[in-house]
Design an enzyme around this catalytic site. Structure first.
Site, PDB file in Angstrom:
ATOM      1  N   ASP A 137     -25.155  25.948  -2.471  1.00  0.00           N
ATOM      2  CA  ASP A 137     -24.961  26.495  -1.402  1.00  0.00           C
ATOM      3  C   ASP A 137     -23.204  26.794  -0.420  1.00  0.00           C
ATOM      4  OD1 ASP A 137     -26.499  27.633   1.377  1.00  0.00           O
ATOM      5  OD2 ASP A 137     -25.678  26.041   2.460  1.00  0.00           O
TER       6      ASP A 137
ATOM      7  N   GLU B  28     -23.605  30.398  -3.980  1.00  0.00           N
ATOM      8  CA  GLU B  28     -24.588  32.031  -2.636  1.00  0.00           C
ATOM      9  C   GLU B  28     -22.776  32.247  -2.334  1.00  0.00           C
ATOM     10  OE1 GLU B  28     -26.515  31.792   1.322  1.00  0.00           O
ATOM     11  OE2 GLU B  28     -25.081  29.751   0.893  1.00  0.00           O
TER      12      GLU B  28
END
Length: 617
Positions: free
Chosen positions: A331, A360
């Site tokens: 993330d 990400e």
């Protein structure tokens, strides 16, 4: 009698003194490890009152202490172990002593590693990834909906509340995913998130070694992986290294003063990820992006502290081994310290050379995104060691291309222009591509409920280069917008709860239109699975004309021609323009309809607003 009482008092005193001097070990992480790892080094985080003042010893063949690291926090010490090749699986004691006197011991276990674990194959362009937000997918075990000690309780009427979806619910529908043609499963985080509200998304993790009890247990997660693997589905874990939860257990007693970034007053990240590679960036803006907190409930972790980044390297490896994972998603990658994350990704890939890690990388331009992929040619010489990045540039192009009229830089030309910058990426087959995820609006809402637009987009997504990801509910036309309070954000999958009036997991429970979408995707996904030409074949495309975008995928065995036709009128497609790719092919079988197209006449007829995929003959 008096002597006896004195003796009893003395025994009680010495017993109490002995007890009082005992050290209580609150926590050791990782809780266990494995023999025969490529990297023989293991660093244990030990937490206990005043633990830093004690010496540590082990007596186990093949295991030795290389050093002890203490910080400015007395309740922590870090034990550096070396586990020799050939060390046997088994248990041993960590002995804690002071001035030669034993104060405590802790039983530690080394497990046997799964056969050929180091060579596990991660997800790649041969896969289609299905993304699930577990709390909103299916409630397989209502007994864990609310759990004692967990602050956020079941509240299905609240769009920001917990709705009860869990690991058992996912396991219950693995056959559904297999039927659809899914080969990899990415769940948003399942680790414990004990924040008092909006904890359902679990991106504020309060324990990195524990599955949230409202989702299930660590054992349930390992069982999910095993059951998925039986069906040819790899399990991808969502990892959060940039920040933890303000409810994390260590926030009451940090392992080091610089474990998280601390400011004189609360400082939010400026969310200016472009500062990463900006040649003119100021230090204050750069540091605010990397060191500022993502949110006031998400303390920003300091990966420049080697103890922190090593903690997360080992935590990720621990989960890969424990749950037999098929890959990792990280993330908010550009918010982390980039040099530390190069160590993170590089170390994990050294342990598992065939694994895959996607970051990400929520940036708009290919130049910004490509910066983060391993081996990119960067102006500052930076190499991230990150194999895979998320192609947000193509995402933005897809979400606009099918909703606007054709113009000089609008419509299908957006897809062409986005791919034209692929020279910036060193590994174009290892790009994670998608048209929606848990942070965007639902695709059908963005496409205004038009199933033809969905077919166009899915045809493109599933036949262009890269690793395609679809979001839970796309296949049944779920709609919803990412706007707070509208009640449609991150909606529940119909049929995932016993009380649901509708069960879209079955054909009988879906409308004819939903079945049309499901059947279309099912056929396309299962065809894609069996066609390596789509996974790694050469891509050649042609500038869109008359609302039609034509491209080819080819390898030594097969050539596939794809036509994305947005034109609302029937038209003839002149094939002479594509002779470079068509070569001697004279016909093609359309994958979705099985219709044969005669290519020998120099043109083909295109029905209005229809995409075709031709296997050329």
């Amino acid at each position: 009698m008096r002597v006896f009482l004195i003796s009893l008092l003395m025994v009680s005193f010495f017993s109490f003194s002995s007890f009082a001097n005992k050290v209580k070990i609150e926590r050791v992480e990782p809780m266990f490890w494995w023999v025969d790892m490529t990297n023989p080094n293991l660093q244990l985080l030990v937490h206990g009152e005043n633990i830093s003042k004690y010496d540590v010893a082990v007596n186990y063949e093949g295991v030795k202490i290389e050093g002890i690291v203490t910080t400015d926090k007395p309740n922590y010490l870090f034990v550096n172990l070396k586990i020799d090749k050939g060390a046997k699986a088994g248990g041993f004691d960590l002995i804690f002593s002071e001035n030669g006197k034993k104060k405590a011991s802790y039983s530690y276990e080394l497990k046997a590693r799964k056969e050929d674990s180091a060579n596990r194959k991660g997800y790649d362009a041969s896969d289609v990834v299905y993304l699930i937000m577990p709390d909103r997918f299916s409630n397989g075990d209502p007994t864990n909906d609310s759990v004692d000690g967990m602050k956020d309780k079941l509240d299905r009427e609240n769009p920001d509340g917990r709705h009860g979806g869990d690991i058992q619910g996912i396991i219950n529908h693995l056959d559904y995913l297999q039927e659809l043609g899914v080969t990899a499963l990415w769940n948003t985080p399942l680790m414990e998130d004990n924040q008092p509200r909006t904890s359902y998304h679990s991106y504020a993790i309060s324990d990195y070694y524990k599955i949230d009890a409202r989702f299930g247990s660590n054992e349930d997660y390992a069982r999910l992986s095993a059951e998925a693997k039986k069906r040819g589905i790899k399990l991808i874990m969502d990892v959060v290294t940039n920040h933890c939860a303000s409810a994390h257990w260590w926030m009451n007693d940090l392992p080091a003063s610089d474990w998280v970034h601390v400011f004189p007053e609360y400082t939010n990240s400026n969310h200016r990820k472009s500062t990463t590679n900006d040649p003119y960036v100021s230090k204050v803006d750069y540091e605010k992006n990397f060191n500022g907190w993502f949110d006031n409930s998400m303390p920003d972790l300091n990966q420049k502290n080697e103890l922190v980044i090593n903690y997360f390297i080992q935590n990720t490896i621990w989960w890969i081994e424990y749950a037999d994972l098929g890959g990792i998603r990280v993330d908010t990658y550009p918010y982390n310290d980039k040099d530390a994350m190069a160590v993170y990704s590089g170390t994990i890939m050294e342990e598992y050379p065939n694994l895959n890690i996607v970051g990400e990388t929520w940036l708009s331009s290919p130049a910004e995104i490509a910066y983060w992929q391993k081996d990119a040619v960067n102006h500052d010489g930076y190499n991230s060691n990150l194999p895979c990045v998320m192609d947000f540039s193509l995402f933005e192009a897809m979400t606009q291309a099918f909703n606007e009229n054709e113009g000089w830089n609008t419509g299908l030309i957006r897809l062409y222009n986005s791919l034209a910058f692929d020279y910036l990426y060193p590994h174009t087959d290892n790009l994670f591509i998608f048209a929606e995820n848990h942070d965007t609006g639902y695709l059908m809402s963005m496409l205004e409920g038009d199933i033809n637009k969905l077919k166009h987009l899915m045809t493109f997504l599933l036949t262009t280069r890269g690793i395609p990801q679809i979001y839970s509910g796309t296949e049944i036309l779920l709609e919803g917008k990412k706007s707070d309070g509208d009640g449609k954000m991150r909606v529940d999958f119909p049929g995932g709860w016993e009380s649901d009036a509708k069960n879209a997991f079955t054909a009988e429970g879906r409308t004819w239109k939903e079945n049309e979408a499901f059947d279309y995707l099912k056929k396309l996904l299962n065809w894609r699975k069996e066609n390596p030409v789509i996974h790694t074949g050469k891509l050649m495309h042609y500038v869109p004309e008359n609302d039609a975008y034509v491209y080819f995928r080819s390898n030594a065995e097969k050539t596939v021609m794809v036509v994305i036709n947005k034109n609302e009128k029937a038209q003839k497609l002149d094939l002479n323009r594509f002779s470079e790719s068509l070569g001697a092919f004279t016909s093609g079988i359309e994958v979705m309809s099985d219709e044969e197209f005669d290519l020998s006449k120099g043109s083909i007829s295109l029905a209005p607003n229809t995409s075709i995929i031709l296997e050329l003959k």
